[in-house]
Design an enzyme around this catalytic site. Structure first.
Site, PDB file in Angstrom:
ATOM      1  N   LYS A  78       0.862  -1.188   0.000  1.00  0.00           N
ATOM      2  CA  LYS A  78       0.000   0.000   0.000  1.00  0.00           C
ATOM      3  C   LYS A  78       0.898   1.239   0.000  1.00  0.00           C
ATOM      4  CE  LYS A  78      -3.953   1.887   2.638  1.00  0.00           C
ATOM      5  NZ  LYS A  78      -4.762   1.717   3.874  1.00  0.00           N
ATOM      6  N   SER A 153      -9.620   1.765   2.837  1.00  0.00           N
ATOM      7  CA  SER A 153      -8.731   2.513   1.980  1.00  0.00           C
ATOM      8  C   SER A 153      -7.711   1.644   1.246  1.00  0.00           C
ATOM      9  CB  SER A 153      -7.987   3.557   2.813  1.00  0.00           C
ATOM     10  OG  SER A 153      -7.170   2.936   3.781  1.00  0.00           O
ATOM     11  N   SER A 177      -9.875  -0.591   7.061  1.00  0.00           N
ATOM     12  CA  SER A 177      -9.264  -0.362   5.745  1.00  0.00           C
ATOM     13  C   SER A 177      -8.565  -1.567   5.123  1.00  0.00           C
ATOM     14  CB  SER A 177      -8.278   0.806   5.819  1.00  0.00           C
ATOM     15  OG  SER A 177      -8.956   2.033   5.740  1.00  0.00           O
TER      16      SER A 177
END
Lengths: 490, 95, 480
Positions: A78, A153, A177
């Site tokens: 990420k 996210s 997330s």
């Protein structure tokens, strides 16, 4: 096809020298090449570095050197995890050109274990969002239906794993997330106990809630990756000095007489009935495997969202203040300092980030601290106490991961509706508990997630429950059609 | 209305954000919606409830006082929007 | 000032002399090239986290114990949020409501009056970086070497009653900090900084007047001058029936005035909250005791000991123990020397004089206890006179050479040969008929002048007692 393999399968083939690390990396890069124009999981693809790292692993293997458990396994990170020499943007215009001179601890440990980085994945800017629609660059698409969001996210990481554009990925989870996008994309996502994994190098959103965790194709992979990233780190004062067991060792144990608590508040109105049905069916399966399920109550569940939406923005308002245009990142033109600060932050940050900074600044400001921030931290105690009481009696709590399946891109415009997406995942963050989401079927052709929440540091137990379910559900490695054939297009 | 536009302007200044009139109004509305929503916390009596600042009962985590290598000057300034004489150059600061 | 009473409180920041910064492992060296003692953590780069330096906590507690503070069992760190380019994270990690130490005091003496000044709190925090401003004020430059150096902030109660007391407090505080060894306390290097609050109130009032805060006072003398200026300004306004404004004012050292600082765009609102990246510090009794045991003998204890052990006067003992470096020097000399009074006189006389002139501390000079010891022995053995010893000392101080070497090189050995001195005495009697006559007329004081002439003619080398005796013998005998 090589890219379809799980981490465990690939690692075995690498070890037996049936495939090379270069081949494994090339397969993933080809998948990225074929699909990522549609999926848009990656912000940065580091193909050359990946191949160089893969070659280095192959060279060491041919020399007979002792290699780490993930040697030659390609991964995605990420883009809020710092990577030395590789841009770390947090999907923000403000950090578009930021290149950290350091690796996050998890990145260091994965490199040490031989994992090969393919690139950095998309997210909601600074991890604030549930859809990747808040990325300053683009919205990632759900591989099961590219008209839909992958969740957020960590949507880029979830989509990359679901579409076989990475063998595994890391995400971060502040209010769901990791788990929510895992559920939306039909992959496994684990948020470890707060303190289980070092936060050093994960760009902070809400420091008391953030955790880094694996996003994988199955539960075994999740245990394998957790083995590498978990453990005390002297660079993170909040990382716990608790022994790291081999999490794969828990998997084969059965779940007979495992006590499952089913919190009724997690099946309340607002949770889609098809989702509820899939989760109920999953619980039945667990019971048929010998687990004992009982309905319980976590009475303060409804307060999770308001508590979260005060604590997380408050911490974020402070954590994101360093983005001031002085030392790194975007700087707006201005002839005095105050204008430089204000223009840099206003032009560099997206609207959701600004909104949360405003909310958090307000919640901490003089005269409101007690009413908002302190009040929220007190209610957080009540929420934590609910879990403590439940865990005095039960081993694992079982819930849906999300109230709905993946929604259409651009379909949720109401702020509170968007925030309510996190209602089933937030509790584990507020109480610091480990929680894992595993695929448990489909609703309207879209994946549904099943969440197991455990006691602090009982990752082994929730992985065992998740594994038992996964092995008996027949759902392991369900592929979205777009990824199934490698080049099949709709 | 819980938060006035004036307060929004004050908070924006504290946070060093520049909002135009439209954004100001929009954010004021949204903050009010959120603050109204979080108001439900006041249904709970938390008089004797301690806050949870840390979920783990950790204390006394220390480093020893031993120097380690710093970044090179090049690395320090590599991301700088503007640098001069080994320092970060910024618009004038008036004291 | 009869109508009003002055009320002063100080906020003193002292940099701790740990080897590394408070939350990262960068060195704290002063004077390094800009941005060379920095890392991702003290530059506030994203994702980095603070880890507390144990030594900084111990030093802070040590300083607090030396200030007679109570050390509560639970302390935590908070974020003080504000934007400024010398503050890389846009928050300073400090301590808000639960500091490391509270409720101490320091005893000071000013104009012969002893007073106990309350210490409200001692807390630990990180220092900020440094800004350099361009010549034409069109830009600034930021250097973060100092960012993250551990500081303790010492906040006094509003117990000080005059600018002179404020200065006396700072001098005593500096001495204590040097004694504990937690800081080198160099104001010119910024390792001690002081802000002051001052207000005036009618004598006997039980409330406080409107106060002003003064910043930018860069020496102890500046603190006193700044406060004196402000005290006078308050007095004039109040006496004229005017009203004071609560504000922060900046001391201008060159002009000798304070002026109101440009008012901030908004009221300060630091939005303190507990730093989630740091865990609490729990200080148990055992730890406090361990640190207490590591405290060196404090000035007051030393003073008592010097009086008991060496028979020094209270005044002498106090002067010498005021500085730890001086006292350590003195003790090193006394380890090999018998006459405390003589050694003390040297410390307070020649040594202090030269140090003051050079503006340095004894540990920054070339002088070692061995120098003074040798010098004292040269005098005691009669090799040189006390007067010559002062000349020799000046050169020792300058060059760091051993006294015996200087005496040898310059041929300063005392003349103790009676015949040689007698010849000089005869010459002096011959050359100075007037003083000789005065002496013989009973003006005993004239002998002093004549001895001086003997010393002058011998270029200081004549043994003064011998010169004195021979002179008297000659003058008295010729009288008969």
């Amino acid at each position: 096809m090589l890219a379809h393999l799980t981490v465990a399968e690939l690692a075995e083939k690498l070890q037996k020298k049936e495939v090379s690390a270069r081949e494994a990396a090339l397969a993933a890069l080809e998948q990225i090449e074929a699909l990522d124009r549609k999926i848009k999981a990656y912000i940065t693809v580091t193909a050359d570095e990946a191949l160089a790292a893969a070659d280095a692993v192959d060279a060491r293997r041919s020399k007979g050197e002792k290699l780490g458990p993930l040697a030659g396994v390609p991964m995605a990170l990420k883009d809020n995890l710092c990577t030395k020499g590789v841009p770390t943007t947090c999907a923000s215009k403000l950090l578009e050109n930021f290149i950290p001179p350091y690796d996050a601890t998890v990145v260091e440990r994965l490199r040490q274990a031989g994992a090969v980085m393919l690139g950095k994945t998309n997210l909601d800017e600074f991890a604030m969002g549930s859809s990747t629609e808040n990325s300053a660059f683009f919205t990632t698409r759900n591989p099961w239906d590219t008209a839909r969001v992958p969740g957020g996210s960590s949507g880029g990481s979830a989509a990359a794993v679901a579409a076989d554009e990475a063998y595994f990925a890391l995400g971060t989870d502040t209010g769901g997330s990791i788990r929510q996008p895992a559920a939306f994309c039909g992959v496994v996502g684990l948020k470890p106990t707060y303190g289980r994994v070092s936060r050093f190098g994960a760009v902070a959103f809400a420091s008391s809630l953030d955790q880094i965790g694996p996003m994988t194709k199955d539960v075994r992979d999740c245990a394998l990756v957790l083995n590498v990233i978990a453990g005390l780190d002297e660079r993170d004062s909040t990382s716990a000095d608790v022994e790291v067991s081999d999490y794969t060792a828990f998997l084969e144990e059965d779940i007979r007489r495992m006590k499952l608590g089913i919190p009724k508040e997690y099946f309340a109105a607002g949770v889609n009935s098809e989702v509820k049905a899939a989760v109920r069916k999953a619980i039945d399966l667990l019971v048929s495997l010998g687990a004992e399920a009982e309905e319980i109550s976590l009475p303060h569940t409804e307060y999770g969202i308001p508590v979260y939406y005060l604590i997380a923005p408050a911490e974020a308002s402070s954590n994101l203040a360093r983005f001031d245009g002085v030392r790194y990142g975007f700087r707006a033109e201005a002839d005095n300092l105050l204008d430089m600060y204000r223009k840099t932050r206003s032009q560099g940050l997206g609207s959701e980030v600004k909104r949360r900074i405003m909310l958090g600044t307000y919640a901490l400001s003089s005269g409101y601290y007690d009413a908002y921030y302190l009040k929220a931290q007190k209610v957080r105690t009540l929420i934590k106490n609910d879990f403590d009481r439940a865990f005095a009696k039960y081993d694992v709590l079982v819930t849906p991961t999300t109230p709905t399946v993946a929604f259409q891109v651009g379909s949720v415009s109401d702020l509170l509706t968007m925030y309510l997406n996190d209602i089933l995942t937030i509790g584990a963050n507020l109480a610091g508990l480990p929680a894992v989401s595993v695929p448990c079927g489909f609703a309207g052709g879209l994946p549904v997630g099943l969440q197991f929440i455990g006691k602090p540091f009982a990752e082994g137990t929730i992985l065992r429950a998740a594994y038992a379910y996964e092995q008996n559900s027949g759902l392991r490695k369900s592929k979205p059609p777009i990824a199934a054939g490698g080049e099949r297009h709709e | 209305m819980k938060i006035t536009q004036e307060e929004v302007a004050h908070v924006a200044m504290l946070a060093r954000l520049e909002l135009n009139a439209g954004e100001m109004e929009e954010i004021a509305g949204q903050l009010n919606d959120i603050l109204e929503y979080v108001d439900k916390l006041n249904r709970l009596d938390t008089t004797d409830v301690p806050p949870t600042m840390h979920v783990l009962p950790l204390a006394n985590v220390f480093r020893e006082d031993e120097p380690r290598p710093c970044l090179s000057r090049e690395e320090v300034l590599a991301n700088a929007p503007e640098a001069e004489d080994g320092m970060f150059r910024i618009p004038p600061v008036i004291e | 000032m009869s109508k009003y009473e002055t009320v002063i409180g100080l906020e003193v920041h002292v940099e701790l002399s740990t080897k590394t910064k408070i939350f990262c492992s960068c060195p704290t060296d002063f004077g390094s090239a800009p941005n060379t003692n920095v890392c991702p953590i003290c530059l506030g780069m994203p994702g980095t986290l603070p880890v507390l330096n144990r030594k900084a906590v111990e030093y802070a507690i040590k300083a607090a114990l030396a200030l007679n503070c109570h050390v509560p069992s639970y302390a935590k760190f908070d974020r003080k949020n504000y934007f400024y380019p010398d503050l890389p994270k846009a928050y300073q990690i400090s301590q808000y409501d639960l500091p490391l130490a509270v409720h101490g005091y320091l005893e000071i003496e000013c104009d012969g009056v002893k007073r106990r000044i309350g210490i409200n709190r001692v807390h630990l925090e990180e220092d900020a970086g440094k800004l350099v401003h361009s010549e034409f004020g069109d830009y600034s430059l930021a250097d973060y070497n100092r960012g993250g150096v551990p500081l303790i902030e010492i906040v006094t109660e509003p117990d000080l009653r005059s600018p002179a007391e404020a200065k006396a407090f700072l001098e005593k505080l500096k001495s204590i900090m040097l004694y504990t060894g937690v800081s080198d306390v160099k104001m010119e290097e910024g390792s001690l900084r002081c802000d002051a609050n001052i207000s005036l109130r009618p004598v006997g009032a039980d409330y406080f007047g409107v106060r002003t805060e003064i910043k930018n006072m860069n020496s102890f003398r500046a603190v006193q001058r700044g406060l004196e200026y402000e005290e006078q300004r308050h007095l004039e306004i109040l006496s004229a029936g005017g009203e004071l404004v609560q504000e922060t004012r900046r001391w201008d050292e060159d002009k000798g005035v304070t002026y109101a600082m440009r008012s901030k765009e908004e009221a300060e609102d630091y939005r303190y909250f507990p730093d989630p990246d740091l865990v609490p510090v729990i200080v148990d009794e055992a730890w406090v005791e361990e640190i207490r045991k590591s405290l060196p003998e404090m000035p007051e204890e030393r003073r008592q000991r010097y009086m008991a052990e060496w028979g020094l006067s209270s005044y002498d003992a106090e002067v010498i123990t005021a500085s730890k470096a001086m006292a350590d020097f003195f003790e090193a000399v006394m380890a090999d020397y018998h006459d405390a009074k003589t050694a003390a006189n040297w410390m307070m006389g020649e040594i202090a004089k030269h140090l003051n002139a050079a503006g340095i501390e004894i540990n920054e000079s070339r002088l070692t206890p061995a120098h003074l010891l040798e010098l004292l022995k040269l005098v005691d053995e009669g090799t040189i006179s006390g007067t010559i010893a002062k000349t020799v000392f000046a050169e020792v101080f300058e060059s760091g050479k051993m006294p015996a070497e200087i005496v040898r090189e310059k041929g300063l050995v005392q003349i103790t040969d009676e015949g040689a001195i007698a010849a000089i005495v005869d010459q002096v009697i011959k050359d100075n008929p007037k003083p000789v006559a005065d002496y013989r007329e009973g003006k005993a004081k004239a002998i002093g002048f004549l001895v001086g002439q003997v010393m002058k003619l011998s270029r200081g080398k004549a043994n003064p007692e011998l010169a004195n005796r021979l002179l008297r013998e000659r003058l008295d005998s010729q009288l008969d």
